[in-house]
Motif scaffolding. Sequence first.
Motif, PDB file in Angstrom:
ATOM      1  N   PRO A   1       0.792  -1.232   0.000  1.00 25.46           N
ATOM      2  CA  PRO A   1       0.000   0.000   0.000  1.00 25.46           C
ATOM      3  C   PRO A   1       0.828   1.289   0.000  1.00 25.46           C
ATOM      4  CG  PRO A   1      -0.841  -1.535   1.630  1.00 25.46           C
ATOM      5  CD  PRO A   1       0.433  -2.111   1.106  1.00 25.46           C
ATOM      6  N   LYS A   2       1.948   1.295   0.709  1.00 27.98           N
ATOM      7  CA  LYS A   2       2.779   2.507   0.730  1.00 27.98           C
ATOM      8  C   LYS A   2       3.388   2.770  -0.643  1.00 27.98           C
ATOM      9  CE  LYS A   2       3.843   2.665   5.632  1.00 27.98           C
ATOM     10  NZ  LYS A   2       3.172   3.856   6.016  1.00 27.98           N
ATOM     11  N   ARG A   3       3.766   1.705  -1.332  1.00 30.47           N
ATOM     12  CA  ARG A   3       4.298   1.876  -2.685  1.00 30.47           C
ATOM     13  C   ARG A   3       3.205   2.334  -3.636  1.00 30.47           C
ATOM     14  NH1 ARG A   3       6.383  -2.974  -5.687  1.00 30.47           N
ATOM     15  NH2 ARG A   3       5.759  -2.241  -7.717  1.00 30.47           N
ATOM     16  N   VAL A   4       1.990   1.780  -3.517  1.00 31.27           N
ATOM     17  CA  VAL A   4       0.876   2.260  -4.335  1.00 31.27           C
ATOM     18  C   VAL A   4       0.729   3.760  -4.125  1.00 31.27           C
ATOM     19  CG1 VAL A   4      -1.607   2.162  -4.764  1.00 31.27           C
ATOM     20  CG2 VAL A   4      -0.369   0.053  -4.268  1.00 31.27           C
ATOM     21  N   ALA A   5       0.706   4.186  -2.870  1.00 33.56           N
ATOM     22  CA  ALA A   5       0.510   5.601  -2.534  1.00 33.56           C
ATOM     23  C   ALA A   5       1.631   6.483  -3.070  1.00 33.56           C
ATOM     24  CB  ALA A   5       0.390   5.764  -1.026  1.00 33.56           C
ATOM     25  N   SER A   6       2.823   5.932  -3.236  1.00 27.23           N
ATOM     26  CA  SER A   6       3.957   6.740  -3.719  1.00 27.23           C
ATOM     27  C   SER A   6       3.771   7.184  -5.168  1.00 27.23           C
ATOM     28  CB  SER A   6       5.270   5.963  -3.575  1.00 27.23           C
ATOM     29  OG  SER A   6       5.380   4.943  -4.556  1.00 27.23           O
ATOM     30  N   TYR A   7       2.825   6.586  -5.881  1.00 32.05           N
ATOM     31  CA  TYR A   7       2.556   6.969  -7.270  1.00 32.05           C
ATOM     32  C   TYR A   7       1.483   8.049  -7.363  1.00 32.05           C
ATOM     33  CZ  TYR A   7       5.265   2.768  -7.924  1.00 32.05           C
ATOM     34  OH  TYR A   7       6.254   1.837  -7.857  1.00 32.05           O
ATOM     35  N   PHE A   8       1.084   8.589  -6.214  1.00 37.48           N
ATOM     36  CA  PHE A   8       0.095   9.657  -6.124  1.00 37.48           C
ATOM     37  C   PHE A   8       0.767  10.924  -5.606  1.00 37.48           C
ATOM     38  CE2 PHE A   8      -2.405   5.892  -6.258  1.00 37.48           C
ATOM     39  CZ  PHE A   8      -3.670   6.244  -6.702  1.00 37.48           C
ATOM     40  N   THR A   9       0.220  12.077  -5.958  1.00 39.40           N
ATOM     41  CA  THR A   9       0.731  13.333  -5.407  1.00 39.40           C
ATOM     42  C   THR A   9       0.393  13.391  -3.919  1.00 39.40           C
ATOM     43  OG1 THR A   9      -1.299  14.546  -5.958  1.00 39.40           O
ATOM     44  CG2 THR A   9       0.488  14.581  -7.608  1.00 39.40           C
ATOM     45  N   GLU A  10       1.083  14.264  -3.208  1.00 36.27           N
ATOM     46  CA  GLU A  10       0.864  14.424  -1.762  1.00 36.27           C
ATOM     47  C   GLU A  10      -0.578  14.793  -1.441  1.00 36.27           C
ATOM     48  OE1 GLU A  10       2.933  13.957   0.807  1.00 36.27           O
ATOM     49  OE2 GLU A  10       4.775  13.572  -0.310  1.00 36.27           O
ATOM     50  N   ASP A  11      -1.235  15.539  -2.327  1.00 36.59           N
ATOM     51  CA  ASP A  11      -2.608  16.005  -2.064  1.00 36.59           C
ATOM     52  C   ASP A  11      -3.617  15.439  -3.061  1.00 36.59           C
ATOM     53  OD1 ASP A  11      -1.709  17.415  -4.264  1.00 36.59           O
ATOM     54  OD2 ASP A  11      -2.472  19.344  -3.581  1.00 36.59           O
ATOM     55  N   ALA A  12      -3.333  14.249  -3.567  1.00 31.06           N
ATOM     56  CA  ALA A  12      -4.215  13.620  -4.556  1.00 31.06           C
ATOM     57  C   ALA A  12      -5.625  13.434  -3.996  1.00 31.06           C
ATOM     58  CB  ALA A  12      -3.652  12.266  -4.967  1.00 31.06           C
ATOM     59  N   ILE A  13      -6.603  13.646  -4.859  1.00 29.36           N
ATOM     60  CA  ILE A  13      -7.993  13.315  -4.531  1.00 29.36           C
ATOM     61  C   ILE A  13      -8.195  11.874  -4.989  1.00 29.36           C
ATOM     62  CG2 ILE A  13     -10.416  13.800  -5.013  1.00 29.36           C
ATOM     63  CD1 ILE A  13      -9.533  16.720  -5.562  1.00 29.36           C
ATOM     64  N   PHE A  14      -8.635  11.024  -4.055  1.00 25.54           N
ATOM     65  CA  PHE A  14      -8.747   9.592  -4.312  1.00 25.54           C
ATOM     66  C   PHE A  14     -10.160   9.120  -4.024  1.00 25.54           C
ATOM     67  CE2 PHE A  14      -8.669   5.182  -2.998  1.00 25.54           C
ATOM     68  CZ  PHE A  14      -7.936   4.585  -4.008  1.00 25.54           C
ATOM     69  N   GLN A  15     -10.809   8.537  -5.039  1.00 21.60           N
ATOM     70  CA  GLN A  15     -12.149   7.970  -4.872  1.00 21.60           C
ATOM     71  C   GLN A  15     -12.146   6.554  -5.408  1.00 21.60           C
ATOM     72  OE1 GLN A  15     -15.410   9.260  -3.635  1.00 21.60           O
ATOM     73  NE2 GLN A  15     -15.443   7.037  -3.650  1.00 21.60           N
ATOM     74  N   GLY A  16     -12.015   5.599  -4.492  1.00 23.69           N
ATOM     75  CA  GLY A  16     -12.165   4.197  -4.865  1.00 23.69           C
ATOM     76  C   GLY A  16     -13.643   3.863  -4.767  1.00 23.69           C
ATOM     77  N   LEU A  17     -13.959   2.670  -4.285  1.00 26.17           N
ATOM     78  CA  LEU A  17     -15.363   2.293  -4.114  1.00 26.17           C
ATOM     79  C   LEU A  17     -15.867   2.595  -2.705  1.00 26.17           C
ATOM     80  CD1 LEU A  17     -15.484  -1.034  -6.149  1.00 26.17           C
ATOM     81  CD2 LEU A  17     -16.342   1.225  -6.810  1.00 26.17           C
ATOM     82  N   HIS A  18     -15.064   3.268  -1.918  1.00 25.52           N
ATOM     83  CA  HIS A  18     -15.435   3.696  -0.567  1.00 25.52           C
ATOM     84  C   HIS A  18     -15.377   5.217  -0.538  1.00 25.52           C
ATOM     85  CE1 HIS A  18     -15.041  -0.477   0.634  1.00 25.52           C
ATOM     86  NE2 HIS A  18     -13.823  -0.490   0.144  1.00 25.52           N
ATOM     87  N   PRO A  19     -15.787   5.839   0.544  1.00 23.82           N
ATOM     88  CA  PRO A  19     -15.722   7.316   0.613  1.00 23.82           C
ATOM     89  C   PRO A  19     -14.344   7.842   0.230  1.00 23.82           C
ATOM     90  CG  PRO A  19     -16.899   6.453   2.493  1.00 23.82           C
ATOM     91  CD  PRO A  19     -16.338   5.255   1.749  1.00 23.82           C
ATOM     92  N   TYR A  20     -14.360   9.016  -0.378  1.00 23.84           N
ATOM     93  CA  TYR A  20     -13.118   9.568  -0.918  1.00 23.84           C
ATOM     94  C   TYR A  20     -12.155   9.973   0.191  1.00 23.84           C
ATOM     95  CZ  TYR A  20     -13.734  14.511   0.219  1.00 23.84           C
ATOM     96  OH  TYR A  20     -13.833  15.698   0.873  1.00 23.84           O
ATOM     97  N   GLY A  21     -10.898  10.124  -0.194  1.00 26.80           N
ATOM     98  CA  GLY A  21      -9.864  10.601   0.712  1.00 26.80           C
ATOM     99  C   GLY A  21      -8.937  11.516  -0.049  1.00 26.80           C
ATOM    100  N   VAL A  22      -8.086  12.198   0.692  1.00 27.90           N
ATOM    101  CA  VAL A  22      -7.121  13.113   0.095  1.00 27.90           C
ATOM    102  C   VAL A  22      -5.732  12.763   0.624  1.00 27.90           C
ATOM    103  CG1 VAL A  22      -6.386  15.520  -0.111  1.00 27.90           C
ATOM    104  CG2 VAL A  22      -8.829  14.954  -0.147  1.00 27.90           C
ATOM    105  N   GLY A  23      -4.798  12.630  -0.290  1.00 30.36           N
ATOM    106  CA  GLY A  23      -3.405  12.424   0.071  1.00 30.36           C
ATOM    107  C   GLY A  23      -2.972  10.970   0.090  1.00 30.36           C
ATOM    108  N   ARG A  24      -1.670  10.801   0.218  1.00 31.62           N
ATOM    109  CA  ARG A  24      -1.076   9.467   0.165  1.00 31.62           C
ATOM    110  C   ARG A  24      -1.516   8.569   1.312  1.00 31.62           C
ATOM    111  NH1 ARG A  24       4.932  11.396  -1.733  1.00 31.62           N
ATOM    112  NH2 ARG A  24       4.395  11.611  -3.948  1.00 31.62           N
TER     113      ARG A  24
END
Length: 118
Positions: free
Chosen positions: A23-46
Amino acid sequence: MNDLDILHSVLDQWKDAIIEHDPKRVASYFTEDAIFQGLHPYGVGRDAVAEYYDSQPLGLSPSYRILEHRRLSEDLILGYVAVDFAFTDRPALSVYLSVVLRRTGESWLIDHYQVSRL
């Protein structure tokens, strides 16, 4: 590299880190303040990205096909992607993924990620 190659490069890294359940490596491919919406409520950041993928089952394996892509500006690429998430214990889940990649220095990272089930 052309835009399609850039998109493939980032998504291949994302895919490999998911398959390895890192999971930490997955997150490293996102910006520090990325907007993330999977199939659960959205989140912001790595941290939100890492938490989401940490909650996913072992053996999760995505395969993807890029349907469309556009250069939005010098530092932004939009991708529209069909993704099949395979599981070890249930049928695959097919979704559509929109991503916006942002150039940060010499790297391209995911700045916006939104999954939809149609």
